[in-house]
Design an enzyme around this catalytic site. Structure first.
Site, short mmCIF file in Angstrom:
data_model
loop_
_atom_site.label_atom_id
_atom_site.label_comp_id
_atom_site.label_asym_id
_atom_site.label_seq_id
_atom_site.Cartn_x
_atom_site.Cartn_y
_atom_site.Cartn_z
N LYS A 285 37.48 72.72 74.76
CA LYS A 285 38.31 73.12 73.66
C LYS A 285 38.70 71.95 72.85
CE LYS A 285 41.36 75.74 71.64
NZ LYS A 285 40.45 76.81 70.83
N HIS B 287 14.52 83.93 52.30
CA HIS B 287 13.74 82.67 52.50
C HIS B 287 13.56 82.20 53.96
CE1 HIS B 287 14.26 82.21 48.37
NE2 HIS B 287 15.33 82.39 48.16
N CYS C 116 38.02 67.13 79.58
CA CYS C 116 38.56 66.23 80.67
C CYS C 116 40.26 66.11 80.43
CB CYS C 116 38.52 64.89 80.43
SG CYS C 116 36.48 64.35 80.65
N ARG D 235 40.75 73.31 78.51
CA ARG D 235 40.17 72.21 77.49
C ARG D 235 38.69 72.22 78.14
NH1 ARG D 235 43.63 68.44 75.55
NH2 ARG D 235 42.22 66.92 75.77
N TRP E 44 34.63 66.57 82.57
CA TRP E 44 33.52 67.62 81.87
C TRP E 44 32.60 66.30 81.37
CZ3 TRP E 44 30.83 66.92 76.82
CH2 TRP E 44 30.25 68.27 76.63
N ASN F 107 39.67 59.61 80.82
CA ASN F 107 39.16 60.55 79.82
C ASN F 107 38.56 59.67 78.82
OD1 ASN F 107 40.02 62.57 81.04
ND2 ASN F 107 41.66 63.20 79.41
N GLY F 108 37.24 59.99 78.30
CA GLY F 108 36.83 59.17 77.36
C GLY F 108 35.21 58.51 77.58
N GLU G 117 31.27 81.78 61.03
CA GLU G 117 32.17 81.80 61.98
C GLU G 117 31.87 82.94 62.92
OE1 GLU G 117 34.13 79.99 63.38
OE2 GLU G 117 35.45 81.03 64.36
N GLU H 124 29.22 81.29 71.17
CA GLU H 124 30.09 80.63 72.19
C GLU H 124 30.55 81.31 73.57
OE1 GLU H 124 33.17 77.70 69.53
OE2 GLU H 124 33.32 79.75 69.33
N LYS I 275 31.28 82.58 67.10
CA LYS I 275 32.00 83.22 67.93
C LYS I 275 30.91 84.07 69.34
CE LYS I 275 34.70 81.83 67.68
NZ LYS I 275 35.48 80.58 67.05
C1 G6P Z 1 35.24 72.50 70.10
C2 G6P Z 1 35.67 73.78 70.28
C3 G6P Z 1 35.71 74.38 68.99
C4 G6P Z 1 36.32 73.79 67.71
C5 G6P Z 1 35.67 72.50 67.67
C6 G6P Z 1 36.73 71.47 66.63
O1 G6P Z 1 33.83 72.46 69.85
O2 G6P Z 1 35.33 74.51 71.25
O3 G6P Z 1 36.58 75.99 69.23
O4 G6P Z 1 36.20 74.50 66.73
O5 G6P Z 1 35.74 71.67 69.01
O6 G6P Z 1 37.76 71.37 67.21
P1 G6P Z 1 39.02 71.01 66.23
O7 G6P Z 1 40.08 70.86 67.56
O8 G6P Z 1 38.85 69.60 65.84
O9 G6P Z 1 39.18 71.97 65.65
#
Ligand code: G6P
Length: 610
Positions: free
Chosen positions: A605, A506, A2, A27, A73, A99-100, A483, A490, A487
């Site tokens: 984001k 396992h 948002c 975002r 969003w 927002n919120g 990670e 995502e 990636k």
């Molecule tokens: C969202 C983003 C991720 C990020 C996570 C934590 O899911 O898409 O890329 O790692 O939030 O966000 P932060 O801003 O707390 O690192």
């Protein structure tokens, strides 16, 4: 997640609002809308991307010079036109963006329905605009009605409100969702949920605190507490410029940010390495040495990619500073009854500094008497301001939704923190100097790693049609496996799992066949030989292996399908190097599959709701 933009001044509001929304696109959102004050209020909203909204606005050009805009969003209700913001009062004279999440929306909706209010959306937001209308006594200014309504609202919000009953101003309020004022040229004021929304017009911003509301108009701005008392809020200068949020010749922000890593790593270390002493100079925590000396345990809370960086931090802090460290999903931590003593340091790691769960985890830690520390990228963000002290990443704005450069900067910030804590405990100057010297070399090594881009693209071409991936790593490379898998999920929407290599036996081993690519992180570190055995196990089951190795690994040549080489460094910093090819792999897979790399579906984001 948002976005809010507001403008009041002498210029036409529409282009400024649209430009602001575009800067907030990263975002994450699924619908967008604008309210313009032009005698009455003109509302335009559209599900989908901002250009849909832009086209709709172009069909009815407006001369309005005051307006608010929003990217939504979806949380309550589908991403359709009725649910998109702005929401209006039944007479169309008040418009609001939010927002919120409003926690007591259901109760308020029931009461307002009894008063005869008609609801046209499924959102929690709509109750706020009707409540403002309900509490607005004739002759009062808009801000008085907004403050009266917000005193009855529970939950998290950043809101912007306009009304044709009290034109020429925007009322803003914040509680848990970021909002700032952009101080424009004379006679011009802006608002944004993020500095990116206003940076094209001004670098001077005023961050609202939780429980603040503000009025902006042609004469300037005034800030108040919700109870009604006026407060002064300091002006801050945004230090990054527009180029930082533009693509600069790259096809996508994600690629630009991957390539920016040699610079962002230099920035997180700048002025912080003490070569002789083998130590780190950290301005944000220097004055808290007494509290830090007393720390006997560290709990790190984070989400997503930041959680993966935290795991690397756990290994480092235990190895070098000998401080028992645990890593928590912030969303779990906040609802457990964690054991927190006075000698516990609670650390929040967050790129955005706005993640609702991470922030709540810090509040929980504070309630239990712990000191809190933030490792945050976004300057002036809520976590940065609400923790007792902290370390900034200085990575600059990260626009691609999938975090890349912030992750590697987090790893380096954690190394600096480990040095700082270690040198005040058991770490010798000699060991400290070894880490400092490896850090100094690191940006150059990342430049080397980036040269594997073409090779990685070939790997992506070979596997672009696969539906599943497994990522394996041990020790410092286990969080890298997590990670790498995240990636890929995502941005390319391919299912991927990260696993500690030995745990494969396992469970995941049952999945391995000649259709299953397995990315194995096998740099030459203490567990290299063990990882080679894991590679043998995958090979024996005809799995296809992509190995990321450091230096030459001739013994692996006939065991793996692809070998990606990165330079060598000390094991605790190898994750910075081995992560880069995995970022590139995810990127190329996504591009080849035609996915929206910078704004993957359903992702945001900055996750400002729990
Ligand atoms: C969202 C983003 C991720 C990020 C996570 C934590 O899911 O898409 O890329 O790692 O939030 O966000 P932060 O801003 O707390 O690192």
């Amino acid at each position: 997640m948002c976005g809010i933009v507001g403008y009041v001044g002498p210029k036409k509001a529409t282009p400024i609002l649209i430009e602001g929304l575009k800067r907030l696109e990263y975002r994450g959102y699924d619908s967008a809308g604008v309210a313009l004050l032009n005698g009455g209020i003109e509302i335009t909203k559209k599900p989908g991307k901002i250009h849909e909204l832009e086209q709709a606005l172009a069909r009815h050009p407006s001369t309005a010079t005051c307006g608010i805009a929003h990217t939504r969003w979806a949380t309550h209700g589908a991403p359709n036109e009725p649910n998109a913001h702005p929401h209006t009062s039944n007479d169309g004279e008040i418009a609001l963006v939010h927002n919120g999440i409003i926690d007591n929306a259901d109760a308020l909706r029931q009461q307002l329905k009894k008063e005869g209010y008609q609801f046209t959306s499924e959102t929690d937001t709509e109750v706020v605009v009707h409540l403002i209308d309900f509490l607005w006594n004739e002759g009062q200014p808009l801000e008085t009605a907004v403050a009266a309504a917000l005193r009855k609202v529970d939950g998290a919000y950043g809101i912007a409100v306009i009304s044709s009953r009290d034109p020429g101003k925007i009322v803003l309020a914040r509680n848990g969702s970021p909002l700032l004022i952009g101080v424009g040229q004379k006679g011009e004021m802006l608002a944004g949920s993020d500095a990116a929304a206003v940076i094209a017009h001004t670098r001077e911003v005023v961050y609202l605190d939780d429980g603040d509301y503000a009025v902006i108009d042609a004469d300037g701005y005034r800030t108040f507490r919700l109870e009604g008392t006026e407060v002064a809020r300091a002006r801050h200068e945004v230090t990054w410029d527009l180029a930082a949020i533009e693509k600069g010749g790259f096809e996508h922000f994600m690629l630009k940010e991957i390539y920016d890593q040699p610079n962002s790593l230099r920035d997180v270390m700048r002025g912080r390495l003490l070569e002789e002493e083998g130590d780190a100079r950290l301005g944000g925590i220097r004055d808290h040495q007494t509290e830090l000396a007393a720390v006997k345990r560290i709990i790190i809370s984070a989400c997503g990619t930041s959680w993966h960086a935290s795991l690397v931090g756990e290994y480092m802090l235990e190895e070098y500073a000998r401080i028992p460290t645990s890593v928590e999903y912030a969303s779990e931590f906040r609802y457990r009854n964690p054991v927190i003593e006075e000698v516990t340091l609670a650390v929040a790691i967050s790129q955005s500094g706005e993640t609702a769960d991470t922030l709540a985890a810090m509040h929980e830690a504070t309630r239990n008497g712990a000191k809190t520390m933030g490792i945050v990228n976004a300057v002036g963000s809520t976590i940065a301001r609400q923790t007792d002290f902290g370390i900034y990443l200085h990575a600059g704005p990260e626009i691609g939704v999938a975090s890349t450069k912030a992750f590697t900067s987090q790893l380096v910030a954690l190394t600096l923190f480990t040095l700082f804590m270690g040198r005040r405990r058991h770490l010798s100057a000699l060991q400290g100097r070894e880490i400092v010297s490896a850090l100094q070399e690191l940006p150059y090594l990342v430049e080397e790693v980036l040269k594997v881009n073409d090779e990685v693209r070939d790997v992506a071409k070979a596997y672009m049609d696969c539906r599943n991936f497994l990522y394996l790593g041990r020790g410092y490379q286990f969080p890298v496996a997590l990670e790498g898998a995240l990636k890929l999920k995502e941005v390319s929407y391919i299912h991927a799992e990260g696993y500690p290599a030995a745990e494969m036996k396992h469970g995941p081993i049952a999945l391995i066949d000649d259709d299953m690519p397995v990315v194995v992180l096998a740099p030459r570190d203490a567990v290299y030989k063990k990882v080679v055995s894991n590679i043998e196990e995958v090979k024996a089951r005809h799995g296809r292996i992509i190995a990321v190795v450091s230096d030459d690994a001739p013994e692996l040549q006939d065991k793996v399908d692809y070998m990606i080489k990165v330079p060598h460094t000390i094991p605790c910093l190898l994750p910075v190097l081995t992560t880069v090819p995995l970022q590139l792999l995810a990127y190329h897979m996504a591009v080849l599959r035609g996915a929206d790399v910078d704004q993957p579906r359903n992702l945001a984001k900055s996750v400002t709701v729990e």
